[in-house]
Design a protein around this motif. Structure first.
Motif, PDB file in Angstrom:
ATOM      1  N   LEU A 208       0.825  -1.204   0.000  1.00 29.10           N
ATOM      2  CA  LEU A 208       0.000   0.000   0.000  1.00 29.10           C
ATOM      3  C   LEU A 208       0.861   1.257   0.000  1.00 29.10           C
ATOM      4  N   GLY A 209       1.928   1.253   0.781  1.00 26.11           N
ATOM      5  CA  GLY A 209       2.812   2.415   0.824  1.00 26.11           C
ATOM      6  C   GLY A 209       3.484   2.686  -0.509  1.00 26.11           C
ATOM      7  N   ILE A 210       3.909   1.608  -1.169  1.00 29.76           N
ATOM      8  CA  ILE A 210       4.531   1.774  -2.488  1.00 29.76           C
ATOM      9  C   ILE A 210       3.532   2.353  -3.483  1.00 29.76           C
ATOM     10  N   GLU A 211       2.284   1.855  -3.444  1.00 29.31           N
ATOM     11  CA  GLU A 211       1.270   2.368  -4.364  1.00 29.31           C
ATOM     12  C   GLU A 211       0.996   3.847  -4.111  1.00 29.31           C
ATOM     13  N   ILE A 212       0.881   4.223  -2.836  1.00 26.46           N
ATOM     14  CA  ILE A 212       0.632   5.633  -2.519  1.00 26.46           C
ATOM     15  C   ILE A 212       1.809   6.497  -2.968  1.00 26.46           C
ATOM     16  N   PHE A 213       3.025   5.991  -2.770  1.00 21.07           N
ATOM     17  CA  PHE A 213       4.212   6.754  -3.168  1.00 21.07           C
ATOM     18  C   PHE A 213       4.246   6.957  -4.682  1.00 21.07           C
ATOM     19  N   ILE A 214       3.977   5.881  -5.431  1.00 20.61           N
ATOM     20  CA  ILE A 214       3.983   5.994  -6.895  1.00 20.61           C
ATOM     21  C   ILE A 214       2.893   6.946  -7.368  1.00 20.61           C
ATOM     22  N   GLU A 215       1.698   6.827  -6.786  1.00 21.97           N
ATOM     23  CA  GLU A 215       0.603   7.716  -7.157  1.00 21.97           C
ATOM     24  C   GLU A 215       0.953   9.176  -6.863  1.00 21.97           C
ATOM     25  N   THR A 216       1.583   9.412  -5.726  1.00 23.57           N
ATOM     26  CA  THR A 216       1.949  10.788  -5.358  1.00 23.57           C
ATOM     27  C   THR A 216       2.971  11.368  -6.323  1.00 23.57           C
ATOM     28  N   ILE A 217       3.983  10.572  -6.667  1.00 24.78           N
ATOM     29  CA  ILE A 217       5.030  11.055  -7.580  1.00 24.78           C
ATOM     30  C   ILE A 217       4.442  11.385  -8.948  1.00 24.78           C
ATOM     31  N   PHE A 218       3.660  10.471  -9.491  1.00 31.62           N
ATOM     32  CA  PHE A 218       3.117  10.718 -10.831  1.00 31.62           C
ATOM     33  C   PHE A 218       2.031  11.786 -10.819  1.00 31.62           C
ATOM     34  N   ASP A 219       1.342  11.948  -9.712  1.00 32.38           N
ATOM     35  CA  ASP A 219       0.366  13.031  -9.617  1.00 32.38           C
ATOM     36  C   ASP A 219       1.074  14.379  -9.648  1.00 32.38           C
ATOM     37  N   GLY A 220       2.225  14.467  -8.962  1.00 32.57           N
ATOM     38  CA  GLY A 220       3.006  15.705  -9.017  1.00 32.57           C
ATOM     39  C   GLY A 220       3.536  15.989 -10.411  1.00 32.57           C
ATOM     40  N   ILE A 221       4.020  14.935 -11.074  1.00 31.78           N
ATOM     41  CA  ILE A 221       4.521  15.119 -12.441  1.00 31.78           C
ATOM     42  C   ILE A 221       3.393  15.549 -13.378  1.00 31.78           C
ATOM     43  N   HIS A 222       2.197  14.964 -13.160  1.00 30.18           N
ATOM     44  CA  HIS A 222       1.065  15.309 -14.006  1.00 30.18           C
ATOM     45  C   HIS A 222       0.678  16.775 -13.837  1.00 30.18           C
ATOM     46  N   HIS A 223       0.637  17.264 -12.608  1.00 30.69           N
ATOM     47  CA  HIS A 223       0.298  18.664 -12.364  1.00 30.69           C
ATOM     48  C   HIS A 223       1.364  19.605 -12.927  1.00 30.69           C
ATOM     49  N   ALA A 224       2.638  19.197 -12.783  1.00 26.06           N
ATOM     50  CA  ALA A 224       3.712  20.030 -13.329  1.00 26.06           C
ATOM     51  C   ALA A 224       3.622  20.118 -14.849  1.00 26.06           C
ATOM     52  N   ALA A 225       3.316  18.988 -15.489  1.00 27.89           N
ATOM     53  CA  ALA A 225       3.179  19.005 -16.948  1.00 27.89           C
ATOM     54  C   ALA A 225       1.994  19.850 -17.388  1.00 27.89           C
ATOM     55  N   ARG A 226       0.902  19.792 -16.653  1.00 28.33           N
ATOM     56  CA  ARG A 226      -0.268  20.607 -17.001  1.00 28.33           C
ATOM     57  C   ARG A 226       0.040  22.095 -16.858  1.00 28.33           C
ATOM     58  N   CYS A 227       0.794  22.454 -15.819  1.00 25.36           N
ATOM     59  CA  CYS A 227       1.164  23.864 -15.645  1.00 25.36           C
ATOM     60  C   CYS A 227       2.032  24.360 -16.794  1.00 25.36           C
ATOM     61  N   LEU A 228       2.933  23.501 -17.257  1.00 32.81           N
ATOM     62  CA  LEU A 228       3.817  23.914 -18.348  1.00 32.81           C
ATOM     63  C   LEU A 228       3.071  23.999 -19.674  1.00 32.81           C
ATOM     64  N   LEU A 229       2.150  23.068 -19.923  1.00 32.84           N
ATOM     65  CA  LEU A 229       1.453  23.042 -21.204  1.00 32.84           C
ATOM     66  C   LEU A 229       0.270  24.011 -21.242  1.00 32.84           C
ATOM     67  N   SER A 230      -0.320  24.311 -20.096  1.00 31.08           N
ATOM     68  CA  SER A 230      -1.476  25.227 -20.052  1.00 31.08           C
ATOM     69  C   SER A 230      -1.264  26.261 -18.950  1.00 31.08           C
ATOM     70  N   PRO A 231      -0.372  27.237 -19.195  1.00 29.58           N
ATOM     71  CA  PRO A 231      -0.078  28.214 -18.126  1.00 29.58           C
ATOM     72  C   PRO A 231      -1.273  29.107 -17.815  1.00 29.58           C
ATOM     73  N   LEU A 232      -2.107  29.455 -18.842  1.00 32.71           N
ATOM     74  CA  LEU A 232      -3.259  30.323 -18.580  1.00 32.71           C
ATOM     75  C   LEU A 232      -4.290  29.626 -17.694  1.00 32.71           C
ATOM     76  N   ASP A 233      -4.559  28.367 -17.959  1.00 28.82           N
ATOM     77  CA  ASP A 233      -5.492  27.619 -17.120  1.00 28.82           C
ATOM     78  C   ASP A 233      -4.979  27.501 -15.686  1.00 28.82           C
ATOM     79  N   SER A 234      -3.683  27.315 -15.539  1.00 23.02           N
ATOM     80  CA  SER A 234      -3.109  27.205 -14.204  1.00 23.02           C
ATOM     81  C   SER A 234      -3.215  28.522 -13.450  1.00 23.02           C
ATOM     82  N   LEU A 235      -2.968  29.656 -14.153  1.00 23.93           N
ATOM     83  CA  LEU A 235      -3.079  30.968 -13.504  1.00 23.93           C
ATOM     84  C   LEU A 235      -4.526  31.262 -13.114  1.00 23.93           C
ATOM     85  N   ARG A 236      -5.463  30.897 -13.999  1.00 20.08           N
ATOM     86  CA  ARG A 236      -6.877  31.113 -13.700  1.00 20.08           C
ATOM     87  C   ARG A 236      -7.312  30.277 -12.489  1.00 20.08           C
ATOM     88  N   MET A 237      -6.842  29.059 -12.398  1.00 21.52           N
ATOM     89  CA  MET A 237      -7.178  28.196 -11.265  1.00 21.52           C
ATOM     90  C   MET A 237      -6.582  28.725  -9.969  1.00 21.52           C
TER      91      MET A 237
END
Length: 692
Positions: A208-237
């Motif tokens: 369970l800990g490994i799954e939570i860790f992997i989910e957390t890491i990829f969730d952070g990467i996903h948010h970082a990629a969204r901020c880079l690809l859609s800066p206006l949406d990120s600023l509006r949010m």
């Protein structure tokens, strides 16, 4: 387009990392389990050690216990009421498939012991099949009927799914009926809890800990990629979040479902304590039930009484009350144990429930020696708390516990007695028998003899001693090592290790979870069981299984004082059943009025009640020869004693369901009639003993 491509890439990568990690960990565990199986295969004597252990052995078998013959129709009227309550609640559910209750096995219509896996399978499998079949058809019908409504009103799918699940659980709006149904189901949930145990071990927590860790890491990467690809949406949010947080600060919405309110009943002094413990144990998936939880979940009445000893220790006396009964039984556990041992086998397999079903008022005693250090002095140090021996169990704990029983029973029976009736014994209008295991047996014998020496009534009518301690000169080599270690190193070990226990919550939780892992990996569990049994001398008790029981949890745990271990070493070295030796003539004179401690075996002629001794032929902790030593000494002293032996190991007397043992114990208890008088000893023998 770019965002969708990145999301797909991250999703595939995340699942790949999860799969590789899980498979690697699983292969490592398979390797460890396989090596353990190979090592276990070449170890000698493993067949005898693993014999009779169920649930985690190499070849597990399902077999439910037979109902004892001394129980009326296999179940008491009280348990029959619980079954009828569950039947009424189950009958309120509309079984569209047309199946009825008759498809259950005839042997499983009543609540059985938690170890009764066969009854669990017959109940759970049929119930699950009907529920799945009914759920499938109802969902299909609802989907078909709601297609036009979805097209018109665009009702989301999750709405009617939620409605369906809620309706499948509750078919009535009457809150009392719903509450009764939940109460009945809760009572029966515990019956099959061991067979459906969903506690997590360390390995499962690691997954369970490994799954939570992997989910957390990829969730952070996903948010970082969204901020880079859609800066206006990120600023509006970000602007929307900052404005909503500033406008909502300091205000709490009234109907916000996220706001939690602590509620309690009128009797709860501090509701936050219970809520915190239950929430923590649920989050960690550990079994933190107490003896009270086990008793009440099975539908039996419960009462807790706090007892304070003369030296300030706070003991817990638990009760399954029959207030108007003139038959009472007191059950006392052994070392590293608690009252949980008398109820841990469920309705059919536990001595406490068996005695209650036969009309007894049941009292469960608990010795001093918990890591919570219950004492009138809340700031007592660990070294001071654990400064006691078996003497204190026999001369402090038992007088306080049995004295409280006498006070309670006398008050209740006198208040309920009719004015025109006369009790055969106004001082004690009840009969109290005692069932004791291991160290509890030695303590109760010490209690009776010391009370007789002091000419104080002991209030007991019969003793049933299951593998009692006291004589230990015939024992395995491991106990000889402990004997000389305690005797020679006592001045060094006593200050360093005043008590043998696990002091921190983390390590207590770790032990409980490791026991679960040893259950999930049979070869590793079998290897550990075999090695522990070798150390103890070949005793085939389920030592690994006992570690996972509820009273070995993170909240509290029984321990043993170093003084108790030293006292047992003194008994073994002296080859006698003696009281604690304080190390000098002056100290012994101060306590006993003699230069040497009191030899209890020489004063067995003071025992004025029948004593039933039970030995285990496979018991390597207290050998049958030592139980026969008790018996021979008692017979020579003129005690009304009996001897019985079974093919049991040391823990089988409490933690295993044994029909023949329950039959024997109940047959001994039923020999004590409420109006009978205990057998009196000859006055000449008593006067001769007191003169000594």
């Amino acid at each position: 387009m770019m965002q969708r491509l990145v999301d797909n890439f991250l999703a595939v990568t995340k699942e790949s990392v999860k799969t590789v990690t899980y498979e690697s960990l699983s292969n490592i565990l398979r390797l460890i389990n396989g090596l353990s199986a190979l090592l276990l295969a070449i170890l000698p004597g493993k067949a005898n050690i693993l014999e009779g252990i169920h649930g985690w052995e190499l070849k597990p078998t399902f077999r439910g216990p037979k109902l004892p013959r001394w129980m009326e129709d296999g179940v008491s009227s009280f348990n029959h009421f619980i079954h009828e309550l569950d039947y009424d609640s189950a009958s309120s559910v509309d079984y569209s498939s047309g199946d009825d209750i008759d498809e259950y096995d005839d042997d499983c219509i009543y609540p059985a012991t938690p170890l009764s896996a066969r009854c669990h399978i017959s109940r759970a499998s049929s119930f699950t099949k009907r529920e799945r079949s009914r759920a499938h058809w109802i969902i299909s019908i609802l989907k078909f009927l709601l297609i036009p409504l979805r097209l018109i009103l665009w009702i989301p799918v999750y709405v009617y799914k939620a409605i369906f699940h809620r309706g499948a659980r509750i078919h009535t709006t009457n809150p009392r009926r719903v509450q009764t149904s939940h109460a009945a189901k809760k009572a029966l949930d515990h019956v099959v809890q061991r067979a459906t145990d969903r506690r997590r071990g360390v390995i499962e927590d690691l997954h369970l800990g490994i799954e939570i860790f992997i989910e957390t890491i990829f969730d952070g990467i996903h948010h970082a990629a969204r901020c880079l690809l859609s800066p206006l949406d990120s600023l509006r949010m970000l602007l929307r979040w900052s404005s909503s947080s500033s406008s909502g600060s300091g205000k709490i919405p009234r109907n916000d479902p996220g706001v939690s309110v602590v509620t309690s009943t009128l009797a709860d002094p501090d509701p936050t304590v219970t809520e915190k413990k239950s929430t923590l144990s649920t989050r960690l998936n550990i079994d933190a039930r107490t003896c009270r939880d086990v008793i009440t979940e099975l539908g039996y009445p419960y009462e807790a009484i706090n007892v304070v000893t003369s030296d300030g220790y706070v003991l817990l006396l638990e009760r399954i009350p029959r207030r108007d009964s003139k038959k009472a039984v007191y059950l006392q556990h052994g070392v590293f144990d608690s009252s949980m041992c008398w109820v841990s086998n469920g309705v059919v397999g536990s001595p406490a429930f068996a005695a209650f079903d036969q009309g007894y008022d049941v009292f469960l005693g608990n010795f001093r020696g918990l890591v919570s250090r219950e004492h009138v002095d809340k700031k007592i140090s660990s070294r001071k708390y654990w400064r006691y021996s078996i003497n204190e169990h026999g001369t402090k704990d038992l007088p306080a516990l049995i004295g409280k029983i006498h006070q309670v029973k006398t008050s209740e029976l006198k208040s309920s007695a009719k004015p025109d009736t006369e009790e055969p014994n106004p001082e004690q209008p009840y009969k109290l028998c005692a069932i004791c295991h291991s160290l509890g047996g030695a303590a109760i014998l010490m209690y009776i003899i010391t009370r007789r020496v002091e000419k104080i009534p002991h209030r007991l009518s019969r003793l049933i001693l299951l593998s009692p301690a006291g004589f230990h000169h015939d024992s395995p080599f491991f106990f000889t090592v402990i004997e000389y270690s305690c005797l020679w190193l006592a001045p060094i070990l006593a200050p360093l290790f005043p008590g043998l226990y696990i002091p921190t919550r983390f390590f207590r939780m770790l032990v409980n979870k490791l026991a679960r892992d040893l259950h999930n990996y049979p070869a590793v569990g079998g290897l550990v069981q075999t090695l522990v049994s070798y150390v103890i001398g070949g005793d085939c008790s389920n030592w690994v299984g006992v570690m996972g029981l509820p009273h070995y949890n993170m909240n509290d745990m029984p321990g043993v004082a170093f003084g108790v271990a030293l006292h047992l070493a003194q008994m073994k070295h002296a080859r006698k059943f003696v009281m604690f030796d304080y190390g000098s003539r002056a100290a012994n004179m101060l306590v006993y009025g003699a230069p040497k401690p009191l030899d209890l075996g020489e004063h067995y002629n003071l025992i004025d009640i029948p004593v039933d001794l039970v030995a285990g032929m496979k018991d390597k902790v207290i050998l049958p020869s030592m139980i026969r030593k008790h018996y021979k000494t008692m017979k020579e002293a003129g005690v009304d004693a009996s001897y019985k032996q079974f093919e049991y190991a040391h823990l089988d007397f409490t933690f295993s369901h044994r029909e023949e043992l329950l039959e024997y114990v109940m047959s001994r208890l039923l020999q004590v009639a409420p109006g009978s008088k205990p057998k009196a000893m000859k006055l000449k023998r008593i006067e001769t003993s007191l003169a000594k």
